[in-house]
Scaffold this active site. Structure first.
Site, PDB file in Angstrom:
ATOM      1  N   TYR A 144       0.752  -0.914   0.593  1.00 34.07           N
ATOM      2  CA  TYR A 144      -0.434   0.438   0.369  1.00 34.07           C
ATOM      3  C   TYR A 144       0.986   1.189  -0.487  1.00 34.07           C
ATOM      4  O   TYR A 144       1.974   1.247   0.590  1.00 34.07           O
ATOM      5  CB  TYR A 144      -1.099   0.079   1.642  1.00 34.07           C
ATOM      6  CG  TYR A 144      -1.556   1.307   1.275  1.00 34.07           C
ATOM      7  CD1 TYR A 144      -3.138   1.571   0.513  1.00 34.07           C
ATOM      8  CD2 TYR A 144      -1.894   2.292   2.183  1.00 34.07           C
ATOM      9  CE1 TYR A 144      -3.745   2.382   0.453  1.00 34.07           C
ATOM     10  CE2 TYR A 144      -2.057   3.485   2.054  1.00 34.07           C
ATOM     11  CZ  TYR A 144      -3.388   3.035   1.884  1.00 34.07           C
ATOM     12  OH  TYR A 144      -3.932   4.578   1.474  1.00 34.07           O
ATOM     13  N   ASP A 236       9.190   2.786  -0.714  1.00 34.14           N
ATOM     14  CA  ASP A 236       8.468   3.242   0.300  1.00 34.14           C
ATOM     15  C   ASP A 236       8.455   2.645   2.181  1.00 34.14           C
ATOM     16  O   ASP A 236       8.117   1.814   2.327  1.00 34.14           O
ATOM     17  CB  ASP A 236       6.661   3.081  -0.186  1.00 34.14           C
ATOM     18  CG  ASP A 236       6.030   3.983   0.489  1.00 34.14           C
ATOM     19  OD1 ASP A 236       5.775   5.035   1.779  1.00 34.14           O
ATOM     20  OD2 ASP A 236       4.779   3.459   0.424  1.00 34.14           O
ATOM     21  N   LYS A 264       4.689   7.915   8.751  1.00 37.70           N
ATOM     22  CA  LYS A 264       4.283   7.509  10.068  1.00 37.70           C
ATOM     23  C   LYS A 264       5.456   8.264  10.964  1.00 37.70           C
ATOM     24  O   LYS A 264       4.940   9.040  11.876  1.00 37.70           O
ATOM     25  CB  LYS A 264       3.985   5.691  10.205  1.00 37.70           C
ATOM     26  CG  LYS A 264       2.774   5.859   9.104  1.00 37.70           C
ATOM     27  CD  LYS A 264       2.282   4.337   9.279  1.00 37.70           C
ATOM     28  CE  LYS A 264       1.176   4.247   8.318  1.00 37.70           C
ATOM     29  NZ  LYS A 264       1.193   3.818   6.870  1.00 37.70           N
TER      30      LYS A 264
HETATM   31  C1  LIG Z   1       0.543   4.311   5.375  1.00 45.79           C
HETATM   32  C2  LIG Z   1       1.183   4.450   4.387  1.00 45.79           C
HETATM   33  C3  LIG Z   1       1.239   5.071   2.957  1.00 45.79           C
HETATM   34  C4  LIG Z   1       0.465   6.357   3.823  1.00 45.79           C
HETATM   35  O1  LIG Z   1       0.839   7.454   4.454  1.00 45.79           O
HETATM   36  P1  LIG Z   1      -0.470   8.501   5.048  1.00 45.79           P
HETATM   37  O2  LIG Z   1      -0.329   9.013   5.219  1.00 45.79           O
HETATM   38  O3  LIG Z   1      -1.668   7.922   5.238  1.00 45.79           O
HETATM   39  O4  LIG Z   1      -0.895   8.771   3.230  1.00 45.79           O
HETATM   40  C5  LIG Z   1       1.735   4.850   1.870  1.00 45.79           C
HETATM   41  N1  LIG Z   1       2.834   4.148   1.973  1.00 45.79           N
HETATM   42  C6  LIG Z   1       3.609   2.976   3.680  1.00 45.79           C
HETATM   43  C7  LIG Z   1       3.785   1.784   3.266  1.00 45.79           C
HETATM   44  C8  LIG Z   1       2.360   2.771   4.057  1.00 45.79           C
HETATM   45  O5  LIG Z   1       1.362   2.373   5.641  1.00 45.79           O
END
Ligand SMILES: *Cc1c(COP(=O)(O)O)cnc(C)c1O
Length: 427
Positions: A144, A236, A264
């Site tokens: 994601y 990511d 995060k």
């Molecule tokens: C949570 C998440 C996102 C999105 O981050 P938001 O702050 O919710 O937009 C993107 N990539 C990964 C791997 C994530 O866990």
């Protein structure tokens, strides 16, 4: 079961549904019959509006590496608030933060601060397309990367990706090629047969399909193949940043991506993300470059103060913190594995550092397809039994449980006892 126990949450949820679509501001927060509403949180604990206290393993979906209301972070933010909260002009601390990030993530030579993981990955992809002048992005099924057009796609037949959301045009989706995580041959085959690949984006450790670990040398081979074909590799690290190690998964595995996104844990609960990478790539951003990205709240002083304090706290405590988190995680994982074995419950447990997840399936979980074999009905019941016993994990099988620096031995023992009872209930 929960309906009778949480009358205040139920009543709030009934009101919420009338003014907020589905009653929640982000879909993962909903679970049947309704989520508990939070009153407050501190350290490893979270309290609902019905007077129940839980040990928190959701931890803001991994954001709260230093636990709720960490005193250093709160102190830094309070101090900053007195100076105003938004200027629309740069401040010294943005430079400090970019420097700190760059030092811990040497592949992030230059850093742009943003607000969310979604915003950072959206821009990373635009950058990759902008510098290569190519169209296609490769992503891995189950990873994601946020809720934007080119990432809300699924594997279809013959690499024809399809949108997973109404409103996302298949015209967009078809420029994203979805391949299986941990399948290096498939990645190699797609890259070598297609000369229109602008970038590969991956969660180095997959935290959004339950928890899935990269097989040995998988990331190193991914790096090698992308380099050979001159395709930018985007890590990511929105979840893995600061969590796998202070330098993220790239430090943990010794891989050098071209572009990295952090989110995060960067702000320990405050709204901030970062995008960084090679100088030649980052210099393509506007105003000097031709790739546009902008935000009113990017690098806002409050979030910047929170992030600086978070990183400084991590730097100070890292030599004790990371081993302790790994030890507690291992204690939990070993104990619940033994219990599930004794009860003859078909299960898999994946874990690394401060993350773990149990899957109710008899076969190993290493990609999207194997993860989907889990008994999600059983997981849902299991989640509710854990809640009843005072343990809050993310409500979905396809999320990950996270520890924070606030979790203590007593939490671990309570957690193991609760897992024991919940496992007996779903046996
Ligand atoms: C949570 C998440 C996102 C999105 O981050 P938001 O702050 O919710 O937009 C993107 N990539 C990964 C791997 C994530 O866990």
């Amino acid at each position: 079961m929960q309906r009778k126990l949480l009358p205040n949450s139920k009543s709030l949820f009934d009101s919420a549904r009338k003014v907020i679509p589905s009653g929640v501001n982000s879909p993962v927060r909903y679970y049947a019959p309704y989520p508990f509403f939070v009153k407050k949180a501190h350290g490893s604990s979270i309290w609902d509006v019905d007077g129940n206290k839980y040990v928190d393993y959701c931890n803001g979906y991994g954001a709260l590496l230093l636990g709720h209301a960490n005193k250093n972070v709160i102190h830094a933010v309070k101090k900053r608030l007195a100076y105003g909260t938004l200027y629309g002009a740069p401040i010294e601390q943005e430079v400090d933060l970019a420097r700190l990030i760059s030092k811990l993530y040497p592949t992030m030579k230059k850093v742009r601060l943003m607000n969310s993981g979604s915003e950072a990955t959206m821009t990373a992809i635009r950058l990759a397309r902008g510098i290569t002048k190519r169209k296609k992005i490769i992503k891995f099924e189950g990873c994601y990367h946020g809720a934007h057009e080119s990432m809300l796609v699924h594997a279809g037949s013959a690499h024809n990706s399809i949108s997973i959301s109404d409103g996302v045009l298949n015209d967009f989706a078809r420029h994203t090629i979805v391949v299986q995580y941990n399948n290096i041959e498939q990645l190699e085959s797609v890259i070598s047969k297609n000369n229109d690949i602008a970038g590969v984006i991956v969660e180095p450790v997959l935290g959004n399909m339950g928890l899935i670990l990269p097989e040995k040398n998988y990331l190193a081979r991914m790096r090698k193949i992308t380099k050979q074909h001159d395709v930018p590799l985007i890590f990511d690290e929105t979840i893995t940043g600061f969590r796998m190690s202070i330098g993220g998964a790239q430090q943990y595995y010794g891989i050098k991506p071209d572009i990295t996104t952090l989110g995060k844990a960067l702000g320990n609960g405050f709204v901030i993300s970062a995008l960084g990478g090679r100088n030649d790539i980052m210099d393509q951003l506007a105003p000097n470059g031709k790739v546009y990205a902008a935000s009113t709240f990017a690098g806002n002083p409050v979030s910047v103060a929170a992030a600086i304090s978070t990183i400084k706290t991590l730097i100070k405590s890292k030599s004790k913190l990371y081993p302790r988190l790994a030890k507690y995680t291992q204690e939990i994982v070993n104990a619940i594995g033994d219990i599930a074995d004794d009860l003859k419950i078909a299960h898999q447990i994946n874990s690394i550092e401060s993350m773990f997840q149990i899957f109710f399936t008899s076969s190993p979980v290493f990609d999207y397809v194997s993860s989907k074999k889990s008994d999600t009905k059983k997981f849902h019941a299991f989640f509710h039994y854990l809640l009843k016993k005072g343990i809050f994990i993310p409500p979905s099988q396809f999320e990950t449980a996270f520890l924070s620096s606030s979790h203590c031995e007593a939490d671990v023992l309570k957690t193991i006892a609760a897992y024991d009872q919940a496992l007996r209930m779903v046996r």
